[in-house]
Design a protein around this motif. Structure first.
Motif, mmCIF file in Angstrom:
data_model
loop_
_atom_site.group_PDB
_atom_site.id
_atom_site.type_symbol
_atom_site.label_atom_id
_atom_site.label_comp_id
_atom_site.label_asym_id
_atom_site.label_seq_id
_atom_site.Cartn_x
_atom_site.Cartn_y
_atom_site.Cartn_z
ATOM 1 N N ARG A 1 -17.876 -0.249 2.695
ATOM 2 C CA ARG A 1 -17.024 0.672 1.931
ATOM 3 C C ARG A 1 -15.758 0.960 2.718
ATOM 4 N N GLY A 2 -14.670 1.147 2.005
ATOM 5 C CA GLY A 2 -13.362 1.326 2.626
ATOM 6 C C GLY A 2 -13.345 2.483 3.612
ATOM 7 N N ARG A 3 -12.720 2.264 4.755
ATOM 8 C CA ARG A 3 -12.652 3.293 5.803
ATOM 9 C C ARG A 3 -11.353 4.092 5.745
ATOM 10 N N GLY A 4 -10.525 3.871 4.701
ATOM 11 C CA GLY A 4 -9.231 4.558 4.627
ATOM 12 C C GLY A 4 -9.303 5.948 4.039
ATOM 13 N N GLY A 5 -10.333 6.237 3.247
ATOM 14 C CA GLY A 5 -10.410 7.579 2.680
ATOM 15 C C GLY A 5 -11.371 7.696 1.517
ATOM 16 N N LEU B 1 -16.213 -4.988 -4.123
ATOM 17 C CA LEU B 1 -15.839 -4.737 -5.518
ATOM 18 C C LEU B 1 -14.315 -4.788 -5.666
ATOM 19 N N LYS B 2 -13.624 -4.174 -4.710
ATOM 20 C CA LYS B 2 -12.152 -4.190 -4.750
ATOM 21 C C LYS B 2 -11.650 -5.636 -4.761
ATOM 22 N N TRP B 3 -12.227 -6.454 -3.901
ATOM 23 C CA TRP B 3 -11.798 -7.857 -3.850
ATOM 24 C C TRP B 3 -12.128 -8.585 -5.160
ATOM 25 N N CYS C 1 -2.525 -4.612 5.183
ATOM 26 C CA CYS C 1 -3.365 -3.766 6.024
ATOM 27 C C CYS C 1 -2.689 -2.396 6.115
ATOM 28 N N ASN C 2 -3.414 -1.364 5.689
ATOM 29 C CA ASN C 2 -2.874 -0.009 5.720
ATOM 30 C C ASN C 2 -3.113 0.590 7.115
ATOM 31 N N ALA C 3 -2.049 0.556 7.924
ATOM 32 C CA ALA C 3 -2.132 1.142 9.276
ATOM 33 C C ALA C 3 -1.237 2.377 9.334
ATOM 34 N N ASP C 4 -1.197 3.122 8.228
ATOM 35 C CA ASP C 4 -0.324 4.301 8.194
ATOM 36 C C ASP C 4 -0.976 5.480 8.924
ATOM 37 N N GLU C 5 -2.284 5.529 8.884
ATOM 38 C CA GLU C 5 -3.064 6.578 9.575
ATOM 39 C C GLU C 5 -2.334 7.925 9.663
ATOM 40 N N SER C 6 -2.142 8.539 8.510
ATOM 41 C CA SER C 6 -1.335 9.768 8.504
ATOM 42 C C SER C 6 -2.128 11.028 8.194
ATOM 43 N N GLU C 7 -3.413 10.882 7.854
ATOM 44 C CA GLU C 7 -4.200 12.073 7.522
ATOM 45 C C GLU C 7 -4.383 12.941 8.771
ATOM 46 N N CYS D 1 3.290 7.445 2.295
ATOM 47 C CA CYS D 1 3.289 5.984 2.485
ATOM 48 C C CYS D 1 1.886 5.458 2.773
ATOM 49 N N GLY D 2 0.925 6.337 3.049
ATOM 50 C CA GLY D 2 -0.457 5.906 3.230
ATOM 51 C C GLY D 2 -1.139 5.652 1.900
ATOM 52 N N GLU D 3 -0.647 6.302 0.839
ATOM 53 C CA GLU D 3 -1.210 6.055 -0.504
ATOM 54 C C GLU D 3 -0.797 4.650 -0.901
ATOM 55 N N GLU D 4 -1.770 3.850 -1.357
ATOM 56 C CA GLU D 4 -1.531 2.407 -1.441
ATOM 57 C C GLU D 4 -0.346 1.987 -2.306
ATOM 58 N N THR D 5 -0.107 2.685 -3.430
ATOM 59 C CA THR D 5 1.012 2.247 -4.280
ATOM 60 C C THR D 5 2.347 2.776 -3.750
ATOM 61 N N ILE E 1 -4.234 -6.902 -2.290
ATOM 62 C CA ILE E 1 -5.369 -6.166 -1.706
ATOM 63 C C ILE E 1 -4.798 -5.222 -0.650
ATOM 64 N N VAL E 2 -5.154 -3.952 -0.749
ATOM 65 C CA VAL E 2 -4.775 -3.012 0.319
ATOM 66 C C VAL E 2 -6.061 -2.524 0.971
ATOM 67 N N ASN E 3 -6.174 -2.772 2.243
ATOM 68 C CA ASN E 3 -7.356 -2.307 2.992
ATOM 69 C C ASN E 3 -6.934 -1.637 4.294
ATOM 70 N N ASN E 4 -7.763 -0.719 4.704
ATOM 71 C CA ASN E 4 -7.554 0.019 5.949
ATOM 72 C C ASN E 4 -7.842 -0.874 7.173
ATOM 73 N N VAL E 5 -7.269 -0.516 8.306
ATOM 74 C CA VAL E 5 -7.435 -1.260 9.565
ATOM 75 C C VAL E 5 -8.918 -1.464 9.898
ATOM 76 N N GLU E 6 -9.665 -0.351 9.899
ATOM 77 C CA GLU E 6 -11.082 -0.417 10.291
ATOM 78 C C GLU E 6 -11.887 -1.259 9.294
ATOM 79 N N THR E 7 -11.556 -1.147 8.016
ATOM 80 C CA THR E 7 -12.260 -1.931 6.985
ATOM 81 C C THR E 7 -12.113 -3.425 7.294
ATOM 82 N N LEU E 8 -10.881 -3.839 7.583
ATOM 83 C CA LEU E 8 -10.623 -5.269 7.809
ATOM 84 C C LEU E 8 -11.307 -5.762 9.083
HETATM 85 C C1 FMN Z 1 -2.047 10.870 -0.067
HETATM 86 C C2 FMN Z 1 -2.848 9.724 0.432
HETATM 87 C C3 FMN Z 1 -2.694 9.284 1.745
HETATM 88 C C4 FMN Z 1 -3.417 8.193 2.216
HETATM 89 N N1 FMN Z 1 -3.258 7.801 3.512
HETATM 90 C C5 FMN Z 1 -3.954 6.726 3.967
HETATM 91 C C6 FMN Z 1 -3.779 6.268 5.305
HETATM 92 O O1 FMN Z 1 -3.007 6.829 6.082
HETATM 93 N N2 FMN Z 1 -4.501 5.177 5.708
HETATM 94 C C7 FMN Z 1 -5.366 4.525 4.859
HETATM 95 O O2 FMN Z 1 -5.979 3.541 5.251
HETATM 96 N N3 FMN Z 1 -5.560 4.944 3.591
HETATM 97 C C8 FMN Z 1 -4.861 6.011 3.132
HETATM 98 N N4 FMN Z 1 -5.029 6.404 1.835
HETATM 99 C C9 FMN Z 1 -5.938 5.616 0.965
HETATM 100 C C10 FMN Z 1 -5.176 4.408 0.401
HETATM 101 O O3 FMN Z 1 -4.512 4.782 -0.789
HETATM 102 C C11 FMN Z 1 -6.116 3.258 0.064
HETATM 103 O O4 FMN Z 1 -7.113 3.734 -0.767
HETATM 104 C C12 FMN Z 1 -6.749 2.636 1.292
HETATM 105 O O5 FMN Z 1 -5.774 2.150 2.187
HETATM 106 C C13 FMN Z 1 -7.631 1.495 0.851
HETATM 107 O O6 FMN Z 1 -8.269 0.926 1.951
HETATM 108 P P1 FMN Z 1 -9.854 0.902 2.096
HETATM 109 O O7 FMN Z 1 -10.410 0.553 0.744
HETATM 110 O O8 FMN Z 1 -10.084 -0.133 3.108
HETATM 111 O O9 FMN Z 1 -10.258 2.267 2.507
HETATM 112 C C14 FMN Z 1 -4.320 7.519 1.344
HETATM 113 C C15 FMN Z 1 -4.490 7.977 0.035
HETATM 114 C C16 FMN Z 1 -3.772 9.066 -0.418
HETATM 115 C C17 FMN Z 1 -3.973 9.524 -1.826
#
Ligand code: FMN
Ligand code: SF4
Length: 478
Positions: free
Chosen positions: A66-70, A77-79, A94-100, A185-189, A221-228
């Motif tokens: 399961r995705g580690r991004g949030g 399933l995503k793939w 690869c989502n390396a925004d890590e902003s939470e 910018c961490g939100e995938e779209t 495909i958008v995936n988090n660092v740890e997921t990948l």
């Molecule tokens: C406001 C907001 C901020 C987010 N910030 C991050 C982030 O910093 N890093 C991240 O991996 N996912 C973040 N996400 C989740 C991404 O939109 C996306 O679901 C995720 O990168 C998918 O990767 P995963 O399926 O591997 O978890 C955020 C979502 C929202 C709504």
């Protein structure tokens, strides 16, 4: 005794382990890529055949990753949603925004083991017929970007990237893109818009599901660092072995960022669900307990947007009884297993797996004011409920923490927070800014009401003392 289980961070903190390619190769690096690229076609019991990429996708699905991004959404399933028939290129980001706020796990991988991420990405790209991929890294992590770019150059030089990778006929390149430091910018779209060079305004889903209309309106495909990184280990050990780690439906490991009022803040990798929140906070192997003489007040279990838990809170959870049937059990907050499902069942989430611990020295109203100020600042402003609501909540909390509060501010805050989420906004930021307010006020209502009441009383007293003085002054000047 609970202990760490290091899969992703196995080498990261070993003495002498460095982020360069030579070191990674000495520790078996890129062997999984070699394996992935040379998987022979497999015949299934029903006579159908599976190519190497199809096998990897199947393994990831079976692993339960399961995705580690949030959101904790199934990676397999995503793939499977990716539009493979459009004829357009497929991208991987690869989502390396890590902003939470509270989260500092992905940067450990980027700084200490960047080739592990690259190997996980290359295998994931190969599995999904991706020939161009991006790493979107938070602007505030220049060292991470530098190390990634160096790792990419090293990987290109050894033909782990580029044309005809290791003679397999498969081509791939990866680029690093630095953000400018916006949470959205961490939100995938929003991330995709930013990568396209625009303001990071999240896109409406539907129709803009990245798997169909993502980067440059191509399947993405958008995936988090740890997921990948996990993908590498699933291919290495096989889905069945991987799924033995953790607990059912919560497989593998998670890197938990532990911060706040504990003796040993830091990042700890655990088997998902095999360690409780209380163990993470108190056990000497993890947080090591609270500061001397302090009591626990609250815990935010999954990054600042997760709903807060109050010390002593109890939850009714369904557990499997000895006969295999579901039985309802009362569980203390500290006894919740740290996994995706238990925290959702308790009304919160493990989110980005960042636990923030607050002891009784914390002014809970101040804490929420701090969080809300962050969200008001970070709203992208597209949706009125989020743009205005996050600001109103922040202003009300500013009032409450600057001696200008009112008794009814608690109700006022909840009224605003209740009117932001629930399909009224384009992205989940609406929920993210409301959940802290809803949960803090619900669980610590007395603190909010008392603060507002004290402010009102103080102002009334000030009026009572200044009014007679003013009246006397105006009478003397007549
Ligand atoms: C406001 C907001 C901020 C987010 N910030 C991050 C982030 O910093 N890093 C991240 O991996 N996912 C973040 N996400 C989740 C991404 O939109 C996306 O679901 C995720 O990168 C998918 O990767 P995963 O399926 O591997 O978890 C955020 C979502 C929202 C709504
Ligand atoms: S919910 Fe907030 S952050 Fe998300 S698109 Fe709307 S205004 Fe922007």
């Amino acid at each position: 005794m609970p202990s760490e289980y290091r899969l992703i961070l196995k080498h990261a903190d070993q003495p002498g382990y460095t982020p360069d390619l030579e070191c990674y190769l000495r520790h078996g690096g890129y062997e999984v890529l070699r394996k992935a690229l040379t998987l022979p076609v497999r015949t299934l019991p029903d006579g159908k055949t599976q190519t190497g990429p199809e096998q990897i996708r199947d393994e990831v699905m079976k692993s339960g990753l399961r995705g580690r991004g949030g959101a904790g959404f199934s990676c397999g399933l995503k793939w499977s949603f990716v539009d493979r028939k459009s004829g357009k290129p497929i991208y991987l980001i690869c989502n390396a925004d890590e902003s939470e706020p509270g989260t500092f796990k992905d940067r450990q991988i980027l700084h200490k083991d960047p080739h592990q991420l690259l190997e996980g990405m290359i295998v994931s790209c190969f599995a999904n017929d991706v020939h161009l991929a991006y790493i979107y890294i938070r602007g505030e992590m220049p060292e991470g970007a530098r190390l990634l770019n160096r790792a990419l150059a090293e990987a290109r030089a050894k033909n782990f990237l580029g044309k005809n990778i290791l003679g397999s006929g498969y081509d791939l390149d990866i680029h690093v893109h630095r953000g400018a430091g916006a949470y959205i910018c961490g939100e995938e779209t929003g991330l995709i818009e930013s990568l396209e060079g625009k303001r990071p305004y999240p896109r409406i889903k539907p129709p803009y599901f990245p798997a169909v209309l993502g980067l440059y309106l191509c399947p993405t495909i958008v995936n988090n660092v740890e997921t990948l990184c996990n993908v590498k280990h699933i291919v290495a050990m096989g889905s069945a072995e991987y799924a033995k780690l953790g607990t059912p439906n919560n497989t593998g490991t998670r890197i938990v960022s532990l911060s706040g009022h504990i003796n040993r803040p830091g990042y700890y990798e655990i088997e998902t669900g095999k360690v409780t929140i209380g163990q993470l906070i108190n056990d000497p192997a993890f947080g090591g307990g609270l500061r001397v003489g302090r009591k626990l007040k609250a815990v935010i279990p999954g990054g600042s947007s997760a709903k807060v838990f109050k010390a002593g809170e109890k939850f009714k959870l369904k557990r499997k009884g000895p006969d295999g049937k579901d039985v309802e059990q009362e569980v203390d907050m500290l006894d919740l297993p740290y996994d995706f499902d238990s925290l959702v069942a308790a009304g919160s989430m493990s989110g980005s797996s960042a636990i923030i611990v607050m002891d009784d020295s914390v002014d809970i109203v101040e804490a929420l004011a701090n969080i809300s100020e962050f969200y008001a600042h970070e709203s992208c402003g597209q949706c009125t409920p989020c743009r205005e609501g996050s600001l109103w909540m922040s202003k009300a909390l500013h009032r409450l923490t600057h001696g200008e509060g009112r008794k009814q501010d608690a109700d006022y805050l909840v009224k605003i927070a209740d009117n932001i989420p629930g399909g009224r906004t384009i992205c989940a930021f609406g929920e993210a800014c409301s959940w802290p307010v809803q949960s803090f006020v619900a669980k610590f209502r007395d603190d909010f009401v008392a603060k507002g009441a004290a402010d009102e009383e103080r102002r009334a007293k000030a009026r009572r003392t200044t009014l007679p003085e003013q009246e006397a002054e105006s009478a003397s000047t007549k």
